[in-house]
Write a protein that holds these residues in place. Structure first.
Motif, PDB file in Angstrom:
ATOM      1  N   ASP A 197      -5.301  -5.843  -2.804  1.00 50.27           N
ATOM      2  CA  ASP A 197      -4.235  -6.238  -1.891  1.00 50.27           C
ATOM      3  C   ASP A 197      -3.011  -5.337  -1.990  1.00 50.27           C
ATOM      4  O   ASP A 197      -2.408  -4.957  -0.973  1.00 50.27           O
ATOM      5  N   ASP A 198      -2.626  -4.981  -3.217  1.00 49.36           N
ATOM      6  CA  ASP A 198      -1.407  -4.179  -3.385  1.00 49.36           C
ATOM      7  C   ASP A 198      -1.563  -2.783  -2.788  1.00 49.36           C
ATOM      8  O   ASP A 198      -0.662  -2.282  -2.096  1.00 49.36           O
ATOM      9  N   ARG A 252      -1.825  -5.436   6.203  1.00 47.35           N
ATOM     10  CA  ARG A 252      -1.443  -6.769   5.763  1.00 47.35           C
ATOM     11  C   ARG A 252      -2.703  -7.562   5.428  1.00 47.35           C
ATOM     12  O   ARG A 252      -3.460  -7.928   6.351  1.00 47.35           O
ATOM     13  N   ARG A 270      -1.524  -2.992   0.977  1.00 46.07           N
ATOM     14  CA  ARG A 270      -0.155  -3.073   1.506  1.00 46.07           C
ATOM     15  C   ARG A 270       0.517  -1.713   1.460  1.00 46.07           C
ATOM     16  O   ARG A 270       1.283  -1.342   2.370  1.00 46.07           O
TER      17      ARG A 270
END
Length: 749
Positions: free
Chosen positions: A276-277, A285, A280
């Motif tokens: 996820d990081d 998203r 991003r």
């Protein structure tokens, strides 16, 4: 940068701990290593290796596309009407004015062409949806059928049919879409975690949601012969009803929207595979990506269900084969999964038209015959070890042992008479006495429930043979027989669940999740077809034994492979369910309607005579289970510890397995496949009796209480309508399974 598109969890090496990629919030790109599709590009950095792998993958896509075109041509040439390939080609090319031939236009233009195109679109939709779900959850077991999405869509369609009389394709789509959205939302929200949760949590969560929605579907159709008649054919999944272009033309925009959304998510999904990081950091998203994938899968699944009915395993099969052939690159994987899904469904539809001529076989059964072995192959693969699927299940008694060592355990009671003495566990004995009282109260309430003016006092006296003669006749003759049958079946199910849970060291290992219930049901239905008479109670244990033998052998043993046995059990249940649905569809409406009630789990018409075999079996098997439980409790530790204490682990497992199979099979012979009682009864009994002992007697009492109360609720919930006990337990049991799984997440030990 060649790994940016990978939708795989990080590979494990000698110095790493296996686990899903989502365990680390800042997970790095997957290191180079082996993959299910073969070796990754050469780590030496040779520029030719990525090029060669990409060329091979695209050659695979081309080969699948060629096979798809061949199957589509075969589909156009096979079927009713006795129109051969030459005449089909004449119609397609309009040679010699062939399209003016009304018979040829009917067979090819109105039947075969729409059916073939529908098979291509539905197969492609389910393949793409399966691949997308597998990528976003990083879970090779994610599939619309296993995650309960098909059950949600089915419930929506049945709701429209039974309640509102919907018959149009748009009506089916609207209700299927609503049900699919609800089911997928529940499962994905329940699974939790940034990567969609562990594979086993998703599968079991989907099973729980699917079971609950299936129970609600049963409530809608069990008392409506018209709705059931339409449902029993539709639920098999078939393309035989595709005639003309109207339905396909109406649903084509929705399918197109689903494919477009799926195509738009390929790049964000590739970034999401990095964590996820990092996603991003690349400008994506993660939350919006998951929402878009859920939208695409729901649009595609709802449209497919509205066109062809629920077809399970196709998304799982297409995603697995595509990943094995083309690797984990999301864009290529999605494209190939769609092509594989279209090819498999088109080929299955062709087989459905030729294997049982002049009739048609259900296409979903053919897909299940292919998909269930594929599911088994997946869970037996090496990749599952990295996802925690083949680890030995945690021992459920660990928390309890910590509780007892933390404080002062209550002393047991020793009963002595002369030279004889009996050690009586205080807590277990008090729990058993309390449960016996609850069972007596449940019997009185159940005997009171019904169309009569008896009050509770008169009912209580009539149970024991006192009071007005007519009261005694009504209660003991017409109501207690049914109650006794329910007590016998519930006790057998509760005891069977206790044995299988303790045996597998996993409180989710129950007869219904191991395929025992569906195997026993299929055996009873086969005996009905062969003998023409219902009531062969012996067929249930034989079918249960066959099912559990297959599950145990394929999974590698109940205690040794942990969660693997549950997934194999789900595959076995899917195969047995397909056999059951086919047997039901082949019978007349009156016969199928009565058998459907029984296959839902019902005590209607059950009496002392039916309950006698189970009561005799309990009289023999309960003492044996009490004896086996003392040795079974030792297996909670370790096989080496058990052997040092003089217990043969293999012999104890075999004895307990045979006991559980016999009990579950007898229960199915009495009231059909009543779900979730075997799951809930041991859990409740264990909480009441404490963790020190195997709650054999308590599980039997809790199972009896649950069956009696569920049967009572089914008789009084809707005035003038009786809901089978199995449907009641299924509707209530799905949330209970979710609660058990949530408990495991909060207390993994």
């Amino acid at each position: 940068m060649s790994q940016v598109g990978a939708a795989e969890p990080p590979r494990t090496g000698p110095d790493t701990v296996p686990g899903p990629a989502s365990d680390a919030p800042n997970s790095a790109p997957a290191p180079r290593g082996s993959s299910p599709a073969g070796p990754d590009p050469d780590p030496s950095g040779s520029p030719d290796a990525p090029r060669t792998g990409s060329r091979t993958a695209w050659l695979t896509v081309g080969g699948v596309l060629a096979a798809l075109l061949a199957l589509a041509a075969l589909s156009l040439c096979v079927g009713a009407g006795e129109v051969g390939p030459a005449r089909v080609l004449d119609y397609l090319l309009d040679r010699g004015g062939a399209r003016a031939d009304s018979r040829l236009a009917l067979v090819v233009g109105d039947l075969r062409l729409p059916r073939t195109l529908t098979a291509l679109l539905v197969g492609g939709a389910l393949g793409v949806a399966g691949a997308q779900l597998q990528s976003v959850t990083r879970n090779p077991l994610a599939e619309t059928g296993l995650l309960g999405v098909n059950a949600g869509a089915s419930l929506g369609v049945v709701l429209g049919i039974a309640v509102l009389g919907v018959q149009s394709s748009f009506g089916y789509l609207a209700f299927a879409f609503g049900g699919a959205v609800l089911a997928s939302g529940i499962v994905l929200a329940f699974s939790g975690g940034r990567a969609g949760g562990s594979p086993m949590r998703l599968v079991l969560g989907g099973s729980a949601v699917g079971a609950t929605f299936g129970g609600l579907t049963g409530v809608l159709i069990v008392n409506s012969p018209e709705a059931y008649d339409r449902y029993r054919v539709w639920v098999l999944g078939s393309l035989a009803g595709v005639e003309g272009w109207t339905t396909l033309r109406q649903l084509a925009p929705v399918l197109g929207a689903g494919f477009l959304v799926a195509a738009a998510t390929t790049r964000p999904l590739a970034a999401l595979a990095l964590g996820d990081d990092l996603a991003r950091g690349l400008g994506h998203r993660p939350g919006a990506t998951r929402a878009a994938v859920a939208t695409a899968a729901t649009l595609l699944t709802a449209s497919a269900v509205a066109l062809a009915g629920p077809i399970s395993f196709l998304g799982l099969l297409a995603g697995f084969l595509a990943r094995a052939a083309a690797g984990p690159r999301v864009g290529r994987l999605t494209l190939l999964a769609g092509l594989v899904g279209a090819a498999v469904l088109t080929g299955a539809d062709v087989l459905a038209r030729v294997v049982a001529r002049p009739f048609e076989a259900p296409v979903s059964v053919i897909v299940a015959l292919i998909g269930a072995p594929t599911l088994i192959a997946i869970v037996r693969s090496r990749r599952m070890a990295a996802l925690g699927m083949t680890d030995t299940a945690p021992t459920e008694s660990s928390p309890g042992r910590r509780e007892e060592t933390a404080g002062t355990p209550r002393p047991d009671v020793v009963l002595r008479r002369g030279a004889l003495s009996v050690l009586l566990p205080r807590r277990s004995a008090l729990a058993a006495l309390g449960l016996a009282g609850v069972l007596l109260a449940a019997v009185v309430v159940s005997a009171h429930a019904g169309q009569s003016d008896l009050d509770l006092g008169r009912t209580f006296r009539a149970v024991f043979g006192y009071g007005d003669r007519l009261d005694v006749l009504l209660v003991q003759k017409f109501r207690l027989g049914r109650i006794v049958a329910g007590i016998a079946a519930g006790a057998a199910l509760g005891l069977a669940g206790c044995l299988t849970q303790t045996l597998a060291r996993n409180r989710l290992a129950t007869p219904e999740l191991l395929g025992v219930n569906d195997g026993a049901t299929a055996a009873v239905l086969i005996s009905v077809t062969a003998s023409g008479a219902f009531g062969a109670w012996w067929a249930g244990p034989l079918g249960a034994l066959a099912a559990v033998a297959v599950v145990t052998v394929v999974s590698g043993g109940l205690g040794a492979r942990g969660y693997r046995v549950l997934v194999v059990g789900l595959a076995m249940s899917a195969l047995a369910s397909a056999v059951i649905q086919v047997a039901m569809a082949r019978r007349s409406l009156n016969s199928a309607g009565s058998l459907y009630v029984w296959t839902s789990g019902s005590l209607n018409g059950r009496d002392y005579e039916v309950a006698t075999p189970v009561l005799v079996g309990l009289a023999v098997l309960v003492p044996l289970a009490l004896v086996a439980a003392r040795r079974l409790a030792v297996l909670r530790f370790d096989d080496n510890v058990a052997s040092s204490l003089g217990v043969d682990p293999g012999r104890v497992r075999l004895a307990c397995l045979l006991l559980a199979v016999a009990l579950a099979g007898l229960a199915v012979g009495v009231c059909g496949p009543v779900g979730f009682v075997a799951l809930a009864a041991p859990v409740i009994a264990g909480r009441l009796a404490g963790p020190a002992r195997v709650p054999v007697l308590g599980s039997a009492l809790v199972g009896a209480v649950l069956i009696v109360l569920a049967d009572t609720l089914g008789r009084v919930l809707i005035d003038g309508v009786e809901i089978p006990v199995g449907i009641v337990t299924t509707v209530l049991g799905g949330p209970f399974l979710l609660w058990v799984l949530l408990g495991r997440r909060s207390n993994p030990a």
